[in-house]
Structures are given as structure tokens and as C-alpha cells.
Write a protein that holds these residues in place. Structure first.
Motif, PDB file in Angstrom:
ATOM      1  N   GLU A   1      -3.522   3.783   2.766  1.00  0.00           N
ATOM      2  CA  GLU A   1      -3.307   4.450   4.055  1.00  0.00           C
ATOM      3  C   GLU A   1      -2.089   3.849   4.765  1.00  0.00           C
ATOM      4  OE1 GLU A   1      -3.773   7.051   7.195  1.00  0.00           O
ATOM      5  OE2 GLU A   1      -4.815   7.119   5.263  1.00  0.00           O
ATOM      6  N   ARG A   2      -1.989   2.516   4.753  1.00  0.00           N
ATOM      7  CA  ARG A   2      -0.834   1.851   5.384  1.00  0.00           C
ATOM      8  C   ARG A   2       0.462   2.266   4.703  1.00  0.00           C
ATOM      9  NH1 ARG A   2      -4.458  -2.352   5.869  1.00  0.00           N
ATOM     10  NH2 ARG A   2      -4.003  -3.162   3.804  1.00  0.00           N
ATOM     11  N   LEU A   3       0.461   2.291   3.378  1.00  0.00           N
ATOM     12  CA  LEU A   3       1.673   2.639   2.639  1.00  0.00           C
ATOM     13  C   LEU A   3       2.136   4.057   2.969  1.00  0.00           C
ATOM     14  CD1 LEU A   3       0.847   1.096  -0.864  1.00  0.00           C
ATOM     15  CD2 LEU A   3       2.475   0.215   0.836  1.00  0.00           C
ATOM     16  N   SER A   4       1.179   4.946   3.215  1.00  0.00           N
ATOM     17  CA  SER A   4       1.546   6.342   3.530  1.00  0.00           C
ATOM     18  C   SER A   4       2.268   6.442   4.875  1.00  0.00           C
ATOM     19  CB  SER A   4       0.305   7.237   3.522  1.00  0.00           C
ATOM     20  OG  SER A   4      -0.516   6.977   4.647  1.00  0.00           O
ATOM     21  N   LYS A   5       2.116   5.439   5.720  1.00  0.00           N
ATOM     22  CA  LYS A   5       2.737   5.442   7.053  1.00  0.00           C
ATOM     23  C   LYS A   5       4.021   4.617   7.112  1.00  0.00           C
ATOM     24  CE  LYS A   5      -1.838   5.525   9.199  1.00  0.00           C
ATOM     25  NZ  LYS A   5      -2.771   4.746  10.031  1.00  0.00           N
TER      26      LYS A   5
ATOM     27  N   VAL B   1       1.957   5.234  15.777  1.00  0.00           N
ATOM     28  CA  VAL B   1       1.517   4.859  14.433  1.00  0.00           C
ATOM     29  C   VAL B   1       1.833   3.376  14.250  1.00  0.00           C
ATOM     30  CG1 VAL B   1       1.798   5.265  11.960  1.00  0.00           C
ATOM     31  CG2 VAL B   1       1.962   7.184  13.563  1.00  0.00           C
ATOM     32  N   GLU B   2       0.823   2.629  13.815  1.00  0.00           N
ATOM     33  CA  GLU B   2       0.993   1.181  13.662  1.00  0.00           C
ATOM     34  C   GLU B   2       0.646   0.768  12.242  1.00  0.00           C
ATOM     35  OE1 GLU B   2      -0.371  -2.906  15.943  1.00  0.00           O
ATOM     36  OE2 GLU B   2      -1.089  -0.966  16.648  1.00  0.00           O
ATOM     37  N   VAL B   3       1.430  -0.160  11.698  1.00  0.00           N
ATOM     38  CA  VAL B   3       1.212  -0.654  10.346  1.00  0.00           C
ATOM     39  C   VAL B   3       1.416  -2.168  10.332  1.00  0.00           C
ATOM     40  CG1 VAL B   3       2.088  -0.624   7.971  1.00  0.00           C
ATOM     41  CG2 VAL B   3       1.947   1.495   9.243  1.00  0.00           C
ATOM     42  N   GLU B   4       0.526  -2.848   9.614  1.00  0.00           N
ATOM     43  CA  GLU B   4       0.692  -4.276   9.366  1.00  0.00           C
ATOM     44  C   GLU B   4       0.674  -4.490   7.863  1.00  0.00           C
ATOM     45  OE1 GLU B   4      -2.085  -6.740  11.459  1.00  0.00           O
ATOM     46  OE2 GLU B   4      -1.606  -5.822  13.391  1.00  0.00           O
ATOM     47  N   ILE B   5       1.686  -5.179   7.364  1.00  0.00           N
ATOM     48  CA  ILE B   5       1.828  -5.443   5.931  1.00  0.00           C
ATOM     49  C   ILE B   5       1.934  -6.951   5.745  1.00  0.00           C
ATOM     50  CG2 ILE B   5       3.335  -5.123   3.910  1.00  0.00           C
ATOM     51  CD1 ILE B   5       2.062  -2.516   4.614  1.00  0.00           C
TER      52      ILE B   5
ATOM     53  N   GLY C   1      16.739   0.171  -3.091  1.00  0.00           N
ATOM     54  CA  GLY C   1      16.121   1.492  -3.193  1.00  0.00           C
ATOM     55  C   GLY C   1      14.603   1.490  -3.173  1.00  0.00           C
ATOM     56  N   ALA C   2      14.019   0.328  -3.128  1.00  0.00           N
ATOM     57  CA  ALA C   2      12.553   0.267  -3.188  1.00  0.00           C
ATOM     58  C   ALA C   2      11.996  -0.598  -2.063  1.00  0.00           C
ATOM     59  CB  ALA C   2      12.090  -0.284  -4.530  1.00  0.00           C
ATOM     60  N   LEU C   3      10.825  -0.194  -1.645  1.00  0.00           N
ATOM     61  CA  LEU C   3      10.086  -0.890  -0.589  1.00  0.00           C
ATOM     62  C   LEU C   3       8.680  -1.091  -1.134  1.00  0.00           C
ATOM     63  CD1 LEU C   3      10.453  -1.650   2.445  1.00  0.00           C
ATOM     64  CD2 LEU C   3       9.626   0.619   2.988  1.00  0.00           C
ATOM     65  N   ILE C   4       8.272  -2.346  -1.283  1.00  0.00           N
ATOM     66  CA  ILE C   4       6.953  -2.612  -1.847  1.00  0.00           C
ATOM     67  C   ILE C   4       6.121  -3.346  -0.801  1.00  0.00           C
ATOM     68  CG2 ILE C   4       5.630  -3.669  -3.712  1.00  0.00           C
ATOM     69  CD1 ILE C   4       8.291  -3.699  -5.328  1.00  0.00           C
ATOM     70  N   GLY C   5       5.035  -2.691  -0.386  1.00  0.00           N
ATOM     71  CA  GLY C   5       4.103  -3.324   0.546  1.00  0.00           C
ATOM     72  C   GLY C   5       3.023  -4.033  -0.251  1.00  0.00           C
TER      73      GLY C   5
ATOM     74  N   GLY D   1       3.418   0.017  -3.878  1.00  0.00           N
ATOM     75  CA  GLY D   1       2.450  -0.912  -3.316  1.00  0.00           C
ATOM     76  C   GLY D   1       1.915  -1.875  -4.342  1.00  0.00           C
ATOM     77  N   ALA D   2       1.431  -2.982  -3.805  1.00  0.00           N
ATOM     78  CA  ALA D   2       0.803  -3.994  -4.650  1.00  0.00           C
ATOM     79  C   ALA D   2      -0.331  -4.630  -3.859  1.00  0.00           C
ATOM     80  CB  ALA D   2       1.819  -5.051  -5.069  1.00  0.00           C
ATOM     81  N   VAL D   3      -1.312  -5.112  -4.594  1.00  0.00           N
ATOM     82  CA  VAL D   3      -2.403  -5.860  -3.978  1.00  0.00           C
ATOM     83  C   VAL D   3      -2.517  -7.183  -4.707  1.00  0.00           C
ATOM     84  CG1 VAL D   3      -3.707  -3.888  -3.081  1.00  0.00           C
ATOM     85  CG2 VAL D   3      -4.078  -4.636  -5.436  1.00  0.00           C
ATOM     86  N   ALA D   4      -2.877  -8.228  -3.950  1.00  0.00           N
ATOM     87  CA  ALA D   4      -3.015  -9.551  -4.536  1.00  0.00           C
ATOM     88  C   ALA D   4      -4.305 -10.167  -4.039  1.00  0.00           C
ATOM     89  CB  ALA D   4      -1.827 -10.426  -4.142  1.00  0.00           C
ATOM     90  N   GLY D   5      -4.926 -10.937  -4.923  1.00  0.00           N
ATOM     91  CA  GLY D   5      -6.156 -11.598  -4.514  1.00  0.00           C
ATOM     92  C   GLY D   5      -6.439 -12.817  -5.360  1.00  0.00           C
ATOM     93  N   MET D   6      -7.089 -13.789  -4.740  1.00  0.00           N
ATOM     94  CA  MET D   6      -7.541 -14.954  -5.509  1.00  0.00           C
ATOM     95  C   MET D   6      -8.662 -14.525  -6.449  1.00  0.00           C
ATOM     96  SD  MET D   6      -7.514 -17.935  -2.561  1.00  0.00           S
ATOM     97  CE  MET D   6      -8.775 -18.867  -3.347  1.00  0.00           C
TER      98      MET D   6
END
Length: 190
Positions: A141-145, A108-112, A120-124, A160-165
Motif C-alpha cells: 500500500e505504501r509503495l503504491s503511494k 497522503v502520507e508515507v513512511e519508508i 531510474g529506480a526507487l526501492i522502498g 519494493g523489498a522487505v527485510a526481517g530478522m
């Protein structure tokens, strides 16, 4: 003067016609060969131009991909310092921000893009120049792994969080609906 007969005239006419037919056949053959040579040359030139066009398209695609990647990197560099302030404002302590995390375990491979960590928290965080729904689906899908490939964080809550211009409103709502934080430019420079 010799006596000419009708047969002599016909024979001469036949010979002249035969000569003209042969000359015409030779000229037709010559023109056919010239046309064939031109068609082959044209086909070779067309093939060469096609190959050159194909090469240019591949190069352009690579260059555009590189530009897209550079824009995504730019977003990461803009988001990394802001993410600390944003999550602290949300009451989430930030102890570390790790850029470009790549992990693999048991196939299983993940890139963040950014991994924000506290006790206590991990935010991708996924960073894109223009965020679309497909990016959100892939990030979920990545966060689930994440815990499977980083078992050191097995007791942490994964967020999780997403960022965009560029983040269209419908895309932001889609991300929020799936429980993700949405980070986008607000015009402030502080």
C-alpha cells in the motif's frame, strides 16, 4: 412474698424477649455496618489494585512497543549496508540509501524504513524484526503511494523489498509472489 401471677411471668418474659431482640438487632446492625465498611474498604482496595494493574499493563505495552521499535531499528541498521551489495548483485545500481523517509503531500502520507535510489529506480524497503503477511500488505500500500508523495521520482520505476530478522518461508513466498525482494539473514558475516 408477693403473689406472682402468670401474667407477671409472661410480662417479664415478654420484656426479657424484647430486650434480647433489641440487643440482637443492635448486634446485627453493628455487624452489618462492619461488613459494609469492610466491603467498601475492599472495593476501594480492589479498585486501587485494578488501576495499578491497568497502569502497569499500559507501561508494559509501551515498553514492549519500544523494544519492538528498537529491534526494527536494529534490522534497519543491519540491512542498510547489505542492501547496497544485494541490489548491486542483482544488477541494480545503488546511488543512495535514505533511512526513515517520511513524506506527506495532498493528504497522503508515507513512511519508508529505507529508500534505495538510483537514476531510474526507487526501492522502498520495509524492515521488521519478525516479518508477517500484514507487514507486506501494508508495505505494498505504501509503495503504491510513493510517487504521489515524492513526485521528484515520478519517472522512476518503483520496486519494493522487505527485510526481517525472522522471515518464515510462507511469508517469504507471499512477498515474492507480490513482486517484492526478500532480505533475511543467511548466516554470513561478510
Amino acid at each position: 412474698m408477693p403473689i406472682r401471677t402468670f401474667n407477671d411471668d409472661v410480662w417479664r418474659l415478654f420484656q426479657e424477649t424484647d430486650r434480647l431482640i433489641k440487643e440482637s438487632a443492635q448486634e446485627t446492625d453493628r455487624r452489618f455496618q462492619e461488613t459494609e465498611r469492610q466491603m467498601k474498604a475492599s472495593a476501594l482496595e480492589t479498585d486501587r489494585k485494578f488501576q495499578e494493574t491497568e497502569r502497569l499493563i499500559k507501561q508494559l505495552s509501551k515498553n514492549l512497543g519500544d523494544i519492538g521499535n528498537r529491534l526494527d531499528e536494529f534490522v534497519e541498521h543491519m540491512v542498510a549496508p547489505a542492501v547496497v551489495r544485494v541490489f548491486r548483485d542483482q544488477g541494480i545500481a545503488v546511488h543512495a540509501v535514505y533511512p526513515n523517509i517520511s513524506a506527506k503531500r495532498n493528504g497522503v502520507e508515507v513512511e519508508i524504513d529505507l529508500l534505495v535510489v538510483n537514476d531510474g529506480a526507487l526501492i522502498g524497503v520495509e524492515c521488521k524484526s519478525k516479518l508477517v503477511e500484514a507487514h507486506i500488505d501494508a508495505h505494498l500500500e505504501r509503495l503504491s503511494k510513493l510517487k504521489r508523495v515524492l513526485p521528484i521520482y515520478k519517472d522512476h520505476q518503483v520496486m519494493g523489498a522487505v527485510a526481517g530478522m525472522v522471515v518464515e518461508e510462507k511469508v517469504a513466498k507471499y512477498a515474492l509472489m507480490h513482486g517484492l525482494y526478500v532480505l533475511r539473514p543467511n548466516g554470513r558475516t561478510d
